[in-house]
Design an enzyme around this catalytic site. Structure first.
Site, PDB file in Angstrom:
ATOM      1  N   ASP A  28       0.861  -1.190   0.000  1.00 12.71           N
ATOM      2  CA  ASP A  28       0.000   0.000   0.000  1.00 12.71           C
ATOM      3  C   ASP A  28       0.895   1.238   0.000  1.00 12.71           C
ATOM      4  O   ASP A  28       1.638   1.479   0.959  1.00 12.71           O
ATOM      5  CB  ASP A  28      -0.888  -0.022   1.245  1.00 12.71           C
ATOM      6  CG  ASP A  28      -1.909   1.114   1.262  1.00 12.71           C
ATOM      7  OD1 ASP A  28      -1.870   1.962   0.348  1.00 12.71           O
ATOM      8  OD2 ASP A  28      -2.727   1.143   2.193  1.00 12.71           O
ATOM      9  N   ASP A 124      -3.170   2.616  -5.826  1.00 15.35           N
ATOM     10  CA  ASP A 124      -2.032   2.667  -4.916  1.00 15.35           C
ATOM     11  C   ASP A 124      -1.826   1.389  -4.098  1.00 15.35           C
ATOM     12  O   ASP A 124      -0.980   1.353  -3.209  1.00 15.35           O
ATOM     13  CB  ASP A 124      -2.169   3.856  -3.970  1.00 15.35           C
ATOM     14  CG  ASP A 124      -3.476   3.831  -3.177  1.00 15.35           C
ATOM     15  OD1 ASP A 124      -4.380   3.045  -3.540  1.00 15.35           O
ATOM     16  OD2 ASP A 124      -3.604   4.602  -2.209  1.00 15.35           O
ATOM     17  N   GLU A 125      -2.596   0.342  -4.380  1.00 14.53           N
ATOM     18  CA  GLU A 125      -2.469  -0.902  -3.626  1.00 14.53           C
ATOM     19  C   GLU A 125      -2.358  -2.086  -4.574  1.00 14.53           C
ATOM     20  O   GLU A 125      -2.890  -2.063  -5.677  1.00 14.53           O
ATOM     21  CB  GLU A 125      -3.663  -1.111  -2.688  1.00 14.53           C
ATOM     22  CG  GLU A 125      -3.862   0.002  -1.674  1.00 14.53           C
ATOM     23  CD  GLU A 125      -5.045  -0.272  -0.758  1.00 14.53           C
ATOM     24  OE1 GLU A 125      -5.228  -1.435  -0.347  1.00 14.53           O
ATOM     25  OE2 GLU A 125      -5.798   0.665  -0.466  1.00 14.53           O
TER      26      GLU A 125
END
Length: 422
Positions: A28, A124-125
């Site tokens: 993350d 973003d993960e």
């Protein structure tokens, strides 16, 4: 303590042997939007930074914040004025969505050095299955190596969870922020996971939390100890999933990096530049949203939509949503708009002006075309061909180069096209 892959191999269970334990990572990127802004402008490093939409156009809310801004209590979705009251030193920067996509791709290229199974969970993960990665390093060591590589090569930090399934890996990445690694194993998950609030579990939203609280389930441990049959009878299939997730019984795979996934729904919503005051203005905004949804549906290859949902937030910030079956499976903007506008008119009382609107479609049908007495097949196919042609023109000349007449009623009320933002 490090856990090498060999630590998970051939573990005895009730006198037997089970297949080699999986090693799943979830990475993350910390404060991603703000992190990218700092990477391209080092003068922002260590300062209170918030990435916000346009204040003049009523998109003036916090989209992301730096760690220092977070320490003042600044939160995502706060208005700029609310954030500055908490943090007078706050530096506000505009978002650069194309740049965020580029940085996301750069990070995923680093992930691909370790495995061909990297499944994104938002921009973003990402999950990584490194079970078959040939190395003597432990999952924790690989996680730390990834963190250091992302920091050195990209200028961003990330937190990584290491576990034997996707759910606990995701949970682990949330436990040590920013820039940390957390390992959750079969041996320690009851100690590390069960004490956490039930809302920390993947896919447990506010509505589910309220229902769980009614039966005295407040922690993940409470959920894990609730009888399976009771959860199934009260929540149906989702009750089974809740029980399994809380007890570490998730066996879902991390998808191959290049695997094409069909989305369950495609939607677009916007907080409006100014409040809408009548049906004509609402119809113009719905037309813009439906056009975006139709374009993305065609590109996705998911098939034709059979269900449409409209969401509205009024001037008092109260939400409502309504769903309806489409008259026939379709990908056309005009079909979406007709249904969306009808839903709005039938359900919105106009006691206040409209602040936010959203449209989403789902129930995708990708099999052989079903005959429908209500579907004008010849005309429909021509319109689909036209939609594809318009999409190609927009790709070539830009999205502002060709527009529907209805969206030109008052362009100041229309949502921005994020793909064109710089």
């Amino acid at each position: 303590m490090s856990y090498a892959k060999k630590d998970f191999d051939n573990v005895n269970t009730c006198g037997g042997r089970r297949p080699r334990e999986r090693t799943i990572l979830h990475s993350d990127l910390n404060n991603f939007f703000a992190g990218v802004e700092t990477a391209i402008n080092p003068e922002l490093k260590g300062k209170s930074v918030a990435v916000c939409g346009s204040k003049e156009n009523r998109h003036g809310i916090v989209l992301a914040k730096s760690e220092r801004a977070k320490s003042f209590g600044v939160k995502t979705t706060m208005t700029i004025s609310e954030a500055k009251k908490l943090c007078p030193e706050l530096l506000v920067v505009s978002p650069h969505y194309k740049l965020y996509k580029e940085y996301s791709q750069k990070v995923r290229e680093i992930y691909s050095r370790y495995t061909d199974r990297t499944e994104p969970f938002g921009i973003d993960e990402c999950w990584l299955d490194i079970t078959d990665f040939r190395t003597d390093k432990s999952g924790v060591e690989i996680a730390d190596e990834i963190r250091e590589t992302v920091k050195k090569e990209i200028g961003l930090t990330c937190s990584v969870g290491v576990s034997f399934n996707k759910v606990f890996a995701k949970l682990g990445s949330d436990l040590k922020k920013p820039d940390g690694t957390t390992v959750i194993t079969r041996e320690n998950f009851r100690e590390k996971v069960w004490r956490l609030p039930v809302e920390d579990l993947l896919y447990v939203g506010k509505a589910t939390v309220k229902e769980l609280n009614k039966i005295n389930v407040f922690t993940i441990g409470d959920l894990a100890k609730t009888p399976f049959d009771f959860l199934k009878s009260r929540f149906g299939k989702s009750g089974e999933t809740l029980y399994n997730y809380a007890n570490g019984l998730d066996d879902s795979e991390v998808r191959l990096t290049d695997e094409v996934r069909v989305p369950e729904s495609i939607g677009r919503s916007t907080t409006l530049y100014r409040d809408l005051k009548n049906n004509t203005e609402v119809r113009a905004v719905l037309a813009s949203l439906c056009e975006n949804v139709a374009e993305r549906l065609v590109r996705s290859g998911a098939g034709e939509a059979t269900v449409l949902t409209v969401s509205v937030r009024d001037g008092n910030l109260k939400w409502f949503s309504r769903q309806e079956k489409l008259p026939y499976p379709t990908v056309l903007c005009e079909d979406f708009l007709k249904c969306a506008y009808s839903l709005f008119v039938k359900n919105y009382p106009w006691t206040t002006d409209v602040r936010s609107v959203g449209v989403s479609v789902g129930g995708f049908f990708a099999g052989a075309e079903q005959t429908s007495f209500f579907k004008p097949d010849a005309v429909y196919e021509k319109k689909v061909a036209l939609e594809r042609c318009v999409g190609k023109l927009k790709d070539k000349y830009g999205k502002s180069g060709i527009k529907r007449g209805i969206t030109m009623l008052d362009e100041s009320i229309l949502p921005p096209d994020r793909e064109d933002d710089e």
